[in-house]
Design a protein around this motif. Sequence first.
Motif, PDB file in Angstrom:
ATOM      1  N   MET A   1     -10.037  -2.834  -6.876  1.00 51.14           N
ATOM      2  CA  MET A   1      -9.263  -2.205  -8.084  1.00 51.14           C
ATOM      3  C   MET A   1      -9.345  -0.753  -7.895  1.00 51.14           C
ATOM      4  N   ARG A   2     -10.221  -0.023  -7.368  1.00 56.29           N
ATOM      5  CA  ARG A   2     -10.343   1.418  -7.236  1.00 56.29           C
ATOM      6  C   ARG A   2      -9.453   1.921  -6.472  1.00 56.29           C
ATOM      7  N   MET A   4      -6.080   2.010  -7.180  1.00 56.94           N
ATOM      8  CA  MET A   4      -4.887   1.872  -8.147  1.00 56.94           C
ATOM      9  C   MET A   4      -4.792   2.996  -9.055  1.00 56.94           C
ATOM     10  N   VAL A   5      -3.462   2.983  -9.718  1.00 54.06           N
ATOM     11  CA  VAL A   5      -3.269   3.677 -10.762  1.00 54.06           C
ATOM     12  C   VAL A   5      -3.821   2.906 -11.917  1.00 54.06           C
ATOM     13  N   SER A   6      -4.443   3.534 -12.913  1.00 56.41           N
ATOM     14  CA  SER A   6      -4.966   3.006 -13.889  1.00 56.41           C
ATOM     15  C   SER A   6      -4.089   2.558 -15.218  1.00 56.41           C
ATOM     16  N   GLY A  38      -1.395   6.971 -14.624  1.00 58.48           N
ATOM     17  CA  GLY A  38      -1.203   5.736 -15.130  1.00 58.48           C
ATOM     18  C   GLY A  38      -0.486   5.375 -16.518  1.00 58.48           C
ATOM     19  N   THR A 200      -5.877  -2.517 -16.179  1.00 57.24           N
ATOM     20  CA  THR A 200      -6.816  -2.396 -14.991  1.00 57.24           C
ATOM     21  C   THR A 200      -8.423  -1.981 -15.348  1.00 57.24           C
TER      22      THR A 200
END
Length: 283
Positions: A1-2, A4-6, A38, A200
């Motif tokens: 998950m890290r 990725m755009v939050s 994000g 996320t």
Amino acid sequence: MRGMVSVTRFAPSPTGRLHLGHALSAVRAHDLARAGGGRFLLRIEDIDGTRSRPEHVETILRDLAWLGLEWDELSFQSERLALYAAAQARLGDLLYPCFCTRAAIAASLSAPHGPVAAYPGTCRSLSAQARAARIHEPHGWRIDIARAVDRVGPLDWRDDQAGTIAADPLRHGDVILARKDAPASYHLAVTVDDAAQGVTDVVRGRDLFEATHVHRLLQALLRLPTPLYHHHPLIVGGDGQRLAKRHGAPALAAMREAGEDGHALADALRRNMLPAGFRLGEA
């Protein structure tokens, strides 16, 4: 998950005015999303038909704008009922109707069970015939937590401060997933919504840390992704008690109407600087 755009969210209930604790969560969620380009979502959790008030929605929007926060999407849980019904149907045989009143449950508990007073399972043992005979009575729907845990096996989740946590939903007992006066409980609605909206990172107060054990179980049962959790310390008053609507916590609207600078307040919260008489509690 890290990497990725939050995608973060702030999800207040329109059952009263926002206070400093809400502002802290909103600012942290907003800033986490903005730091990486994000999205910050605003979700109004308005399915508590007995307490939600439309006038509080307008106040929430004004308060967040006063703090200088901008959201990318505004949604209402009351428009998402079909999602909750579909999730409940997928859980199928793990659910059972519960006819117990809160007073009856309280009377049946002679001692607390773990961090919360777990439901003693009164209606879990009812026969199919007994359930059918009473189904016309007011009832909620509970999940057989032991059977659910057996179905998915060991689980864990991650908090940005606490690290990897072994999920232990059994400590909560057979939680309610749909109430007599609401189509979905907090546990079910928030789990379904976060997944459907692509959240996320969940930013929320430390008081909801324990609820994550149940949410992780529901994610596994419904085959939904698990976000990264960011449980922050709560703001407490001089008496050490956490701020709460029901305890008359100072409202953001009152501060706004008194002419205080909302942008300055948000900046102070970013630095963990609080108005006189308030402090951050234990992490």
